[in-house]
Scaffold this motif. Structure first.
Motif, short mmCIF file in Angstrom:
data_model
loop_
_atom_site.label_atom_id
_atom_site.label_comp_id
_atom_site.label_asym_id
_atom_site.label_seq_id
_atom_site.Cartn_x
_atom_site.Cartn_y
_atom_site.Cartn_z
N MET A 213 -15.00 -8.42 7.32
CA MET A 213 -15.27 -7.04 6.92
C MET A 213 -16.61 -6.97 6.19
SD MET A 213 -13.33 -8.87 4.96
CE MET A 213 -13.20 -9.44 3.27
N THR A 236 -10.42 -3.68 0.71
CA THR A 236 -10.57 -3.55 2.16
C THR A 236 -9.21 -3.48 2.84
OG1 THR A 236 -11.32 -4.73 4.17
CG2 THR A 236 -10.75 -6.08 2.28
N LEU A 237 -9.20 -2.89 4.03
CA LEU A 237 -7.98 -2.89 4.85
C LEU A 237 -7.64 -4.31 5.30
CD1 LEU A 237 -8.45 0.15 7.27
CD2 LEU A 237 -6.53 -0.22 5.70
N SER A 267 -16.92 -2.40 9.91
CA SER A 267 -16.71 -1.43 8.83
C SER A 267 -15.21 -1.14 8.64
CB SER A 267 -17.42 -0.13 9.18
OG SER A 267 -16.77 0.48 10.29
N GLU A 268 -14.87 -0.53 7.53
CA GLU A 268 -13.48 -0.14 7.27
C GLU A 268 -12.98 0.86 8.33
OE1 GLU A 268 -11.40 -1.49 4.75
OE2 GLU A 268 -13.09 -2.87 4.87
#
Ligand SMILES: *Cc1c(COP(=O)(O)O)cnc(C)c1O
Length: 332
Positions: A213, A236-237, A267-268
């Motif tokens: 990420m 972050t996810l 990206s997220e």
């Protein structure tokens, strides 16, 4: 003399991966490789999904933990193992130790959320709660392990752990010998190191791509700096990809330098979209770390049109509400 990182003879070879495969049969089995017609159509490539999230405890981490723990001497097993990971590695260590009937101590900080505590406890692990953050818990883990003669099972920087994760590479070569590219979620690098050794020592021209990420990609910045560096963590996810590679990294940094073709950052938004994509196309639910691989497909320049691409779906430890929240905006 110092064990200098970069010395090639420190690497586990493909032979170690074959041995690990034999060793862990019965604890962690082979996972299917699924052809995704939906993703193949969208991304104009032949997309295959390696279903590592179906392993018990919901991630590939079981392979490395089993490989390491089964390699210990009988006395060491009797004495017990320890770890400080609260994530998928901690679950895997607790599971393997439970199955083998050996004591496992998992060191966690006071901040670890209740769900995780309950999951670990349900596997029968001895939970030792210490300190305000994970660094405190880690330090205490090494101190107690020394006193009690417990073996600390590291999450990635151990040749036997790397060999365990590498079994995925051997399975891929059997399941799809004419694959072109493997896309692997990358944090400490145990997963990609094992897979890259298995694949590159057999077919050096195949492409192995790591994905992290954008927020805090420790391996990515270490590669640029040409030495292990620490980064400040950003939420972050892909929470399973958080954490550094260790400033005293002995194995994974050099292996990634040597064998991995490229490391991509996503990206997220792209991670959430990847989760939604997998759900829409295949009704598959994965955690953010695994969905980073789908996000890479959107970076078309890396993937040759019509090539055969394998995505490693590394885990599915996400609660229902977080999943729904992540994909909500992307479902049309
Ligand atoms: C640990 C983990 C990774 C990354 O593995 P490393 O060996 O640390 O690079 C990827 N996905 C999931 C789900 C994980 O738990």
């Amino acid at each position: 003399m110092l064990n200098k990182p970069g010395a090639g003879d420190l690497f586990p070879g493909a032979g170690e991966i074959w041995k690990a495969r034999k060793r862990i049969t019965g604890l962690a089995g082979e996972t299917p490789l699924l052809y995704s017609a939906g993703l193949s159509k969208v991304y104009r490539a032949s997309v295959y999904l390696k279903l590592e999230y179906i392993q018990p405890t919901g991630s590939f981490k079981l392979r490395g933990a089993a490989s390491k723990i089964l390699s210990l001497k009988q006395e060491e097993q009797n004495q017990g193992v320890a770890t400080f990971s609260t994530g998928n590695h901690g679950l895997a260590v607790a599971y393997v130790a439970g199955k083998m009937g050996i004591p496992a101590a998992i060191f966690i900080s006071e901040r670890v959320p209740e769900v995780k505590v309950n999951n670990l406890r349900a596997l029968g692990a001895n939970l030792i709660i210490y300190g305000e953050n994970q660094d405190d818990a880690e330090e205490y883990c090494y101190k107690k392990a020394e006193e009690e003669d417990w073996v600390v099972v590291k999450p990635f920087d151990d040749p036997l752990v790397i060999a365990g994760q590498g079994i995925i590479g051997l399975e891929l070569l059997e399941q799809l010998p004419d694959l072109d590219t493997v896309v692997v979620p990358l944090s400490g690098g145990g997963l990609i190191s094992g897979i890259a050794i298995a694949i590159k020592t057999a077919f050096p021209h195949l492409q192995v791509i790591g994905v992290s990420m954008k927020g805090s990609p420790a391996m990515y910045h270490s590669l640029i700096a040409d030495r292990p560096v620490n980064l400040k963590e950003k939420s972050t996810l892909a929470d399973s990809l958080l954490g550094g590679i260790g400033l005293d990294n002995k194995y994974t940094f050099s292996i990634v330098q040597k064998y991995v073709d490229e490391v991509v950052l996503v990206s997220e938004e792209a991670i959430a979209e990847g989760m939604a994509d997998l759900f829409r196309s295949e009704r598959i639910v994965v955690e953010g770390a695994a969905a980073t691989t789908v996000a890479v497909l959107a970076e078309r320049k890396l993937i040759e049109p019509n090539s055969r691409v394998v995505l490693i779906l590394s885990g599915n430890n996400i609660d229902s509400l977080s999943f729904i929240k992540a994909i909500g905006g992307y479902l049309k």
